[in-house]
Design an enzyme around this catalytic site. Sequence first.
Site, PDB file in Angstrom:
ATOM      1  N   TYR A 152      -8.939  14.894  -6.011  1.00 56.02           N
ATOM      2  CA  TYR A 152      -8.050  14.200  -6.944  1.00 56.02           C
ATOM      3  C   TYR A 152      -7.269  15.214  -7.791  1.00 56.02           C
ATOM      4  CZ  TYR A 152      -7.084  11.015 -10.962  1.00 56.02           C
ATOM      5  OH  TYR A 152      -6.517  10.276 -11.971  1.00 56.02           O
ATOM      6  N   SER A 197      -2.841  13.608 -14.066  1.00 54.35           N
ATOM      7  CA  SER A 197      -4.119  13.484 -14.784  1.00 54.35           C
ATOM      8  C   SER A 197      -4.431  14.849 -15.372  1.00 54.35           C
ATOM      9  CB  SER A 197      -5.222  13.099 -13.786  1.00 54.35           C
ATOM     10  OG  SER A 197      -6.493  13.313 -14.360  1.00 54.35           O
ATOM     11  N   ALA A 212      -4.548  16.848  -5.756  1.00 54.89           N
ATOM     12  CA  ALA A 212      -3.418  15.930  -5.517  1.00 54.89           C
ATOM     13  C   ALA A 212      -2.604  15.750  -6.794  1.00 54.89           C
ATOM     14  CB  ALA A 212      -3.940  14.583  -5.018  1.00 54.89           C
ATOM     15  N   LYS A 213      -3.277  15.605  -7.930  1.00 51.98           N
ATOM     16  CA  LYS A 213      -2.553  15.376  -9.185  1.00 51.98           C
ATOM     17  C   LYS A 213      -1.822  16.650  -9.636  1.00 51.98           C
ATOM     18  CE  LYS A 213      -3.539  10.994 -10.204  1.00 51.98           C
ATOM     19  NZ  LYS A 213      -2.507   9.943 -10.060  1.00 51.98           N
ATOM     20  N   ASP A 231       0.881  -1.164   0.000  1.00 52.97           N
ATOM     21  CA  ASP A 231       0.000   0.000   0.000  1.00 52.97           C
ATOM     22  C   ASP A 231       0.923   1.220   0.000  1.00 52.97           C
ATOM     23  OD1 ASP A 231      -1.629   2.189   0.705  1.00 52.97           O
ATOM     24  OD2 ASP A 231      -3.027   0.877   1.779  1.00 52.97           O
ATOM     25  N   VAL A 232       0.836   2.048  -1.037  1.00 53.19           N
ATOM     26  CA  VAL A 232       1.796   3.146  -1.171  1.00 53.19           C
ATOM     27  C   VAL A 232       1.661   4.200  -0.069  1.00 53.19           C
ATOM     28  CG1 VAL A 232       2.141   2.857  -3.657  1.00 53.19           C
ATOM     29  CG2 VAL A 232       0.320   4.392  -2.839  1.00 53.19           C
TER      30      VAL A 232
END
Length: 261
Positions: free
Chosen positions: A163, A150, A166-167, A70-71
């Site tokens: 998301y 992304s 974070a990206k 799990d990263v």
Amino acid sequence: MTRNERFSVDGDVVVITGSSQGIGKVTAEVLAADGANVVVSSRDQEKVDAVAEGINESDRPGEAIAVECDVRDRDAVEALMDATVEEFGRIDTLVNNAGASFMAGFDDISENGWKTIVDINLHGTFHCAQAAGERMQEQDGGGAIVNFASVAGTKGSPYMSHYGAAKAAVVNFTTTLAYEYAAHDIRVNCIAPGFVATPGVESQMGVSADNVERDTVKRRMGLSAEMADIVQFLASDASSYLVGETIEAKGLPAIEESHEV
Ligand SMILES: NC(=O)c1ccc[n+]([C@@H]2O[C@H](COP(=O)([O-])OP(=O)(O)OC[C@H]3O[C@@H](n4cnc5c(N)ncnc54)[C@H](OP(=O)(O)O)[C@@H]3O)[C@@H](O)[C@H]2O)c1
């Protein structure tokens, strides 16, 4: 070295996070087909065992091992890098592919939901880059790190504020780390896909092929194999002068008819 050999990853050791399915799995298969030894990794040992077994039982020249990780868990990430060096002796390329999201309006995102998405996509990338980077600095020849962002991070996207944030951070991190790691001969680059047909995009984001056919000039979603080709390019000597860049692989959004020339 011939021109084609510059695109080769034959004999390289490549760690691919989040490779139980989707882009990560296909990347492991594509790189192993070119002779890379690959480390297939995700939170699910059974699933990554099956991917590694599939590679080892095929006629692909590269070998595969499977390591659960799990990263978000730094100890597990350190163990992943240790297992790689123990098995194959070095780490030439880290592919920071593990990622996750869910669609939600900003007002409906709980603190826990926000933190979970930032944890997987951003902190996971941090843990893996630092742990692999440390080992790359100890070996001859440096290495390469390929991050996954992304278009939600480069352009913004509704219902993906957690998301996208974070990206976007991964995009900046790519350039910033590229400056720092250049001295160690470690190139850091990033891929920012548009919509790619994977189990994740269908289940987490509810995106159908129909939307994308209408919205891109390619009139279709991207394929995992097309992302894997870009990973191979960024891992290989062919991209030796590409440093700190984010490549948007998005099939170019179509402009509305009234704006067409
Ligand atoms: N597909 C797209 O349209 C698209 C677009 C833009 C960006 N991306 C990015 O491209 C990458 C791959 O996307 P995808 O569509 O192939 O994803 P996917 O089908 O959802 O697969 C995600 C992979 O990440 C793993 N994973 C999730 N959480 C993890 C964690 N905490 N630790 C380790 N592994 C974890 C999953 O494995 P387990 O569940 O077995 O742990 C799975 O192997 C992601 O970074 C994604 O954000 C994809």
